[in-house]
Write a protein that holds these residues in place. Structure first.
Motif, PDB file in Angstrom:
ATOM      1  N   THR A  79       0.834  -1.186   0.000  1.00 53.26           N
ATOM      2  CA  THR A  79       0.000   0.000   0.000  1.00 53.26           C
ATOM      3  C   THR A  79       0.874   1.243   0.000  1.00 53.26           C
ATOM      4  O   THR A  79       2.098   1.152  -0.101  1.00 53.26           O
ATOM      5  N   ARG A  80       0.246   2.399   0.099  1.00 51.79           N
ATOM      6  CA  ARG A  80       0.964   3.671   0.104  1.00 51.79           C
ATOM      7  C   ARG A  80       1.373   4.043   1.519  1.00 51.79           C
ATOM      8  O   ARG A  80       0.709   3.663   2.494  1.00 51.79           O
ATOM      9  N   SER A  81       2.435   4.831   1.647  1.00 50.97           N
ATOM     10  CA  SER A  81       2.886   5.245   2.974  1.00 50.97           C
ATOM     11  C   SER A  81       1.952   6.263   3.610  1.00 50.97           C
ATOM     12  O   SER A  81       2.031   6.510   4.812  1.00 50.97           O
ATOM     13  N   ASP A  82       1.046   6.877   2.794  1.00 45.49           N
ATOM     14  CA  ASP A  82       0.087   7.822   3.369  1.00 45.49           C
ATOM     15  C   ASP A  82      -1.304   7.201   3.517  1.00 45.49           C
ATOM     16  O   ASP A  82      -2.297   7.909   3.626  1.00 45.49           O
ATOM     17  N   MET A  83      -1.376   5.872   3.528  1.00 51.14           N
ATOM     18  CA  MET A  83      -2.637   5.170   3.774  1.00 51.14           C
ATOM     19  C   MET A  83      -2.487   4.300   5.013  1.00 51.14           C
ATOM     20  O   MET A  83      -1.401   3.793   5.307  1.00 51.14           O
ATOM     21  N   ARG A  84      -3.578   4.126   5.741  1.00 47.16           N
ATOM     22  CA  ARG A  84      -3.553   3.347   6.983  1.00 47.16           C
ATOM     23  C   ARG A  84      -4.760   2.409   7.039  1.00 47.16           C
ATOM     24  O   ARG A  84      -5.874   2.810   6.699  1.00 47.16           O
ATOM     25  N   ILE A  85      -4.537   1.190   7.503  1.00 44.60           N
ATOM     26  CA  ILE A  85      -5.614   0.241   7.771  1.00 44.60           C
ATOM     27  C   ILE A  85      -5.850   0.240   9.273  1.00 44.60           C
ATOM     28  O   ILE A  85      -4.948  -0.095  10.054  1.00 44.60           O
ATOM     29  N   PHE A  86      -7.059   0.615   9.698  1.00 45.88           N
ATOM     30  CA  PHE A  86      -7.344   0.763  11.122  1.00 45.88           C
ATOM     31  C   PHE A  86      -8.173  -0.389  11.695  1.00 45.88           C
ATOM     32  O   PHE A  86      -8.287  -0.510  12.905  1.00 45.88           O
ATOM     33  N   ASN A  87      -8.781  -1.205  10.852  1.00 53.49           N
ATOM     34  CA  ASN A  87      -9.616  -2.294  11.342  1.00 53.49           C
ATOM     35  C   ASN A  87      -8.746  -3.523  11.586  1.00 53.49           C
ATOM     36  O   ASN A  87      -8.380  -4.234  10.650  1.00 53.49           O
ATOM     37  N   GLU A  88      -8.405  -3.775  12.830  1.00 49.67           N
ATOM     38  CA  GLU A  88      -7.474  -4.860  13.161  1.00 49.67           C
ATOM     39  C   GLU A  88      -8.070  -6.231  12.862  1.00 49.67           C
ATOM     40  O   GLU A  88      -7.350  -7.147  12.442  1.00 49.67           O
ATOM     41  N   LEU A  89      -9.384  -6.388  13.066  1.00 49.82           N
ATOM     42  CA  LEU A  89     -10.015  -7.678  12.774  1.00 49.82           C
ATOM     43  C   LEU A  89      -9.957  -7.987  11.288  1.00 49.82           C
ATOM     44  O   LEU A  89      -9.639  -9.106  10.869  1.00 49.82           O
ATOM     45  N   ALA A  90     -10.282  -6.968  10.471  1.00 47.04           N
ATOM     46  CA  ALA A  90     -10.220  -7.158   9.021  1.00 47.04           C
ATOM     47  C   ALA A  90      -8.783  -7.412   8.586  1.00 47.04           C
ATOM     48  O   ALA A  90      -8.520  -8.266   7.742  1.00 47.04           O
ATOM     49  N   PHE A  91      -7.860  -6.680   9.179  1.00 46.96           N
ATOM     50  CA  PHE A  91      -6.449  -6.834   8.825  1.00 46.96           C
ATOM     51  C   PHE A  91      -5.964  -8.250   9.129  1.00 46.96           C
ATOM     52  O   PHE A  91      -5.253  -8.871   8.333  1.00 46.96           O
ATOM     53  N   SER A  92      -6.371  -8.772  10.271  1.00 43.81           N
ATOM     54  CA  SER A  92      -5.920 -10.102  10.668  1.00 43.81           C
ATOM     55  C   SER A  92      -6.543 -11.209   9.825  1.00 43.81           C
ATOM     56  O   SER A  92      -6.043 -12.337   9.809  1.00 43.81           O
ATOM     57  N   SER A  93      -7.638 -10.885   9.121  1.00 51.12           N
ATOM     58  CA  SER A  93      -8.304 -11.910   8.305  1.00 51.12           C
ATOM     59  C   SER A  93      -7.775 -11.951   6.873  1.00 51.12           C
ATOM     60  O   SER A  93      -8.164 -12.830   6.093  1.00 51.12           O
ATOM     61  N   ILE A  94      -6.903 -11.013   6.507  1.00 50.33           N
ATOM     62  CA  ILE A  94      -6.431 -10.923   5.120  1.00 50.33           C
ATOM     63  C   ILE A  94      -5.714 -12.198   4.698  1.00 50.33           C
ATOM     64  O   ILE A  94      -5.890 -12.676   3.562  1.00 50.33           O
ATOM     65  N   TYR A  95      -4.931 -12.787   5.581  1.00 50.08           N
ATOM     66  CA  TYR A  95      -4.170 -13.991   5.229  1.00 50.08           C
ATOM     67  C   TYR A  95      -5.107 -15.104   4.761  1.00 50.08           C
ATOM     68  O   TYR A  95      -4.933 -15.662   3.669  1.00 50.08           O
ATOM     69  N   GLU A  96      -6.107 -15.442   5.579  1.00 56.37           N
ATOM     70  CA  GLU A  96      -7.029 -16.513   5.225  1.00 56.37           C
ATOM     71  C   GLU A  96      -7.894 -16.142   4.031  1.00 56.37           C
ATOM     72  O   GLU A  96      -8.203 -16.989   3.180  1.00 56.37           O
ATOM     73  N   MET A  97      -8.296 -14.889   3.963  1.00 50.32           N
ATOM     74  CA  MET A  97      -9.112 -14.445   2.833  1.00 50.32           C
ATOM     75  C   MET A  97      -8.340 -14.595   1.531  1.00 50.32           C
ATOM     76  O   MET A  97      -8.867 -15.093   0.531  1.00 50.32           O
ATOM     77  N   HIS A  98      -7.078 -14.185   1.537  1.00 50.16           N
ATOM     78  CA  HIS A  98      -6.279 -14.303   0.322  1.00 50.16           C
ATOM     79  C   HIS A  98      -6.081 -15.763  -0.063  1.00 50.16           C
ATOM     80  O   HIS A  98      -6.176 -16.123  -1.248  1.00 50.16           O
TER      81      HIS A  98
END
Length: 279
Positions: A57-76
């Motif tokens: 991603t870009r250095s000026d973008m942030r992902i704030f949803n920790e639950l969604a972030f933690s699910s990216i591995y399995e989703m991918h």
């Protein structure tokens, strides 16, 4: 998360918990900052194992949803494709991704196996005059401002399938990451638009998956404002949106699961005038 890698062309102190790579900007001037963007990605990927899953991603973008972030591995891992070399789809985000404009998949966020992204970004730098030399349009459709050269979106200008950096990158994905080279010509004939659009829609359906920024609480910390970038930065593009213009997650799901949706898009494209502005 195994590693956080920050790549930048600016002299900066190391960020906490991140491995910082400072590189020299390319001397070849591209369209906007695309060559610097390309080198930034390449420098980061050099440090990553081929089998690792990467969120770019870009250095000026942030992902704030920790639950969604933690699910990216399995989703991918669950998003498979029979057409890609690594049997995985490429993940992308909906903001700035367009259905009607061939190869216009946002470069704000990619999710992919490192080997897939390394293939995708195995590109040489390109020179701005080379790109502009191929663009033959009415003077009012192309202009330059502080962001660089811009091309207004019309049905005709959609025949330039590698004008913007994100189009260039996605066409490389079609060329280098699929079992067969399914890339598009850099410039197609206007009469070929429908056929090329259909191929592009098939790639979207079978080779990538789309997330909306709201699903991740993905915020764009740009200049002096903070926003969920579901809509394009230009506010004018939110007044009278073209049906099926934007590649939202809902439109992607429709494309995957609704057999009639692709035909609806293609039929709608037939109604567009050559130089009608797509907003």
């Amino acid at each position: 998360i195994k590693n956080i890698i920050l790549t930048t062309s600016q002299n900066t102190k190391d960020f906490k918990r991140a491995y910082t790579v400072v590189y020299e900007k390319p001397k070849i001037i591209g369209l906007g900052n695309e060559n610097s963007h390309l080198l930034s990605i390449q420098k980061g990927l050099e440090l990553i194992n081929d089998k690792d899953i990467v969120i770019k991603t870009r250095s000026d973008m942030r992902i704030f949803n920790e639950l969604a972030f933690s699910s990216i591995y399995e989703m991918h891992k669950s998003n498979k494709s029979k057409l890609t070399k690594d049997s995985s789809r490429l993940g992308a985000v909906s903001n700035n991704s367009l259905l009607m404009k061939i190869n216009n998949i946002s470069d704000h966020l990619y999710i992919g196996n490192a080997i897939q992204l390394k293939r995708m970004f195995s590109l040489p730098f390109r020179e701005v005059n080379q790109v502009l030399s191929e663009v033959k349009v009415e003077p009012n459709l192309i202009f330059r401002d502080s962001r660089g050269w811009l091309l207004k979106s019309t049905k005709f200008t959609s025949t330039f399938t590698e004008f913007y950096g994100e189009q260039w990158f996605f066409n490389s994905f079609r060329k280098n990451c699929l079992n067969n080279n399914m890339s598009e010509k850099r410039v197609i004939n206007y009469s070929e638009y429908r056929e090329s659009l259909e191929k592009y829609l098939d790639i979207i359906k079978n080779c990538i998956y789309i997330l909306d920024p709201e699903e991740l609480d993905l915020f764009w910390l740009k200049k002096n404002f903070t926003t969920l970038p579901s809509y394009l930065e230009d506010a004018d593009q939110n007044k009278n949106p073209i049906p099926a213009m934007r590649l939202t997650r809902l439109n992607w799901l429709n494309l995957v699961h609704n057999e009639n949706f692709k035909k609806n898009i293609l039929d709608y494209s037939d109604t567009l005038k050559r130089n009608e502005i797509l907003v």
